[in-house]
Design an enzyme around this catalytic site. Structure first.
Site, PDB file in Angstrom:
ATOM      1  CB  THR A 384      -6.684  -5.419   0.030  1.00  0.00           C
ATOM      2  OG1 THR A 384      -6.388  -4.593  -1.116  1.00  0.00           O
ATOM      3  CG2 THR A 384      -7.661  -4.680   0.938  1.00  0.00           C
ATOM      4  CG  ASP A 385      -1.210  -7.121  -3.335  1.00  0.00           C
ATOM      5  OD1 ASP A 385      -1.601  -8.275  -3.532  1.00  0.00           O
ATOM      6  OD2 ASP A 385      -0.262  -6.610  -3.967  1.00  0.00           O
ATOM      7  CG  MET A 386      -0.374  -6.967   3.556  1.00  0.00           C
ATOM      8  SD  MET A 386      -0.398  -6.658   5.345  1.00  0.00           S
ATOM      9  CE  MET A 386      -2.137  -6.969   5.706  1.00  0.00           C
TER      10      MET A 386
END
Length: 483
Positions: A384-386
């Site tokens: 969820t941290d792209m």
């Protein structure tokens, strides 16, 4: 009677004022602003000498008034260090009034942002702030804050690099920026520092020394010391040199080609949050290995890594793919810097950001497909941290090729800021639209292999193994449905 003579409208100070109000101005605009002929403007420009910065050819020629930084009014040479460790002149940077700079990219191999009709543009070397090839060199993240704390007093800068202006960043790079991301070094002083470092370089850590040294470096980093590379990222980390095995040709631990590594580490107290981070560091190692093993045919490479434990901490050692051997380097630029220079779009998923770059001809062949596959892989493993800083490119021949994957892990399961470890929910795989199948299918197969591998890895906690097994079952169902 005393006669009164009016001040000449074509005085040198009038040229300085006009250029300060309209930086990067063509001579015709200056003539109109000053109310003089074009030959008079050219005479004034010649008379100003090195105080005027001139770029462009023929009708695109523009002029700006040079601006000083801490008393320095000259050019700032920019060097590149090639993959053999040899420095070369690359470009020159000049500060211009009232703000911004001039730095041409012609002949550098970096893609040039599109022209803005009627305006001075980056295509001719005019930039409103730091040029985009230098943007990723600014101190960022965990290590960037350590770097700033170590040098801010000597440079008379704020201790928090987020408060630094572009001029502050340029000053720090020119004085102390010898070990930054990519292959560029700004200024003679920084290059001389890099050259001197080759004479007094410490020996890389032997394998028997790694565990103790990593524990000491982690403790030093936690204590706020150990300012090293300005590599971005918020996870606690440090830079290190570890030796390649005796007899190795180009491959070291994990297939590495260089002794330069960045090392992330977990806490040592054994708290639930620290165990979760240890699991996630292992998951990142497995995700990178899975990318290399399963997505190479899709054009996806991955940073080489290995996971180890010592003194209650978990360490993830990741090879710096912008380094080659002991001293060689290669260029690197993030999607964040590219977006700011070429697109100016708000944050969107990687494929949506890359589509206009591909349409503009700035992406090398296969780059869009490979990045789409990598993005799907990230989604299917719960990353969820792209953000835009977690995808990078290698500039070459005026285009951007995808750099190896990094920071690829199931951040969905990261502890909260206060240390709480929330429950790990089952992944909810997004099924592809018909046009997305060519990218989704190989990404899904690789993500399934990742979850299956993590579920069987005895180094992971039992909770993480159980969750990985459930996720593998869920993703297998999605693959059957997608067909």
């Amino acid at each position: 009677m005393q006669s009164h003579c009016s001040k000449p409208v074509a005085a040198p100070e009038d040229l300085a004022t006009a250029l300060a109000r309209q930086p990067a101005a063509p001579a015709q605009d200056l003539a109109a602003r000053l109310g003089v002929s074009l030959p008079t403007v050219h005479r004034l420009l010649r008379g100003a000498g090195a105080q005027v910065v001139t770029l462009g050819r023929a009708r695109r020629t523009r002029h700006a008034w040079r601006r000083a930084l801490r008393g320095w009014l000259g050019d700032w040479p920019v060097y590149r260090i090639d993959d053999q460790g040899t420095p070369h002149a690359w470009s020159t940077l000049a500060l211009i009034a009232p703000q911004g700079c001039a730095m041409p990219l012609e002949g550098t191999g970096w893609p040039v942002p599109p022209d803005e009709p009627g305006n001075a543009s980056a295509g001719d070397g005019w930039w409103p702030g730091l040029p985009y090839p230098l943007q990723d060199l600014r101190p960022q993240g965990y290590m960037g804050r350590q770097f700033a704390r170590a040098v801010h007093e000597a440079l008379q800068l704020p201790p928090d690099p987020r408060a630094w202006s572009d001029d502050d960043v340029l000053l720090a790079l020119a004085r102390t920026g010898s070990d930054t991301v990519g292959d560029l070094v700004v200024g003679d002083e920084a290059l001389r520092h890099w050259q001197a470092g080759r004479l007094d370089a410490p020996a890389p850590l032997a394998e028997a020394e790694v565990a103790a040294a990593y524990l000491a470096l982690a403790n030093q980093a936690v204590a706020g010391g150990g300012a090293g590379s300005s590599a971005a990222g918020e996870f606690p980390k440090f830079a290190a040199l570890r030796a390649l095995p005796q007899g190795a040709d180009t491959a070291g631990p994990g297939g590495a080609r260089t002794p330069h590594v960045l090392v992330k580490f977990s806490g040592a107290g054994g708290a639930p949050a620290e165990q979760r981070w240890a699991d996630l560091l292992l998951a990142e190692h497995l995700a990178l290995h899975t990318c290399a093993a399963h997505l190479g045919a899709q054009g996806v490479a991955a940073a080489h890594s290995r996971w180890l434990q010592a003194g209650g901490r978990a360490f993830l050692e990741v090879e710096r793919f912008d380094r080659h051997g002991r001293w060689g380097r290669s260029p690197l630029v993030s999607l964040e810097a590219v977006n700011a220079a070429f697109l100016g779009l708000p944050h969107r998923p990687w494929p949506e950001m890359l589509a206009p770059l591909a349409q503009g001809g700035w992406l090398a062949e296969g780059t869009l497909h490979a990045a789409q596959v990598l993005w799907w892989f990230g989604r299917l493993i719960g990353n969820t941290d792209m953000h835009l800083g977690n995808l990078s490119f290698r500039p070459h021949n005026g285009q951007l090729a995808l750099a190896p994957a990094y920071d690829m892990l199931p951040m969905r399961y990261a502890p909260l800021g206060g240390g709480e470890t929330p429950a790990m929910p089952l992944i909810e795989p997004v099924l592809p639209l018909p046009a997305e199948r060519p990218q989704w299918q190989p990404a899904a197969a690789a993500a399934l292999a990742f979850w299956q591998t993590l579920a069987q890895d005895p180094r992971a906690s039992s909770a993480m193994r159980a969750q990985a097994g459930a996720n593998a079952h869920r993703l297998a169902q999605a693959i059957d449905i997608a067909g």
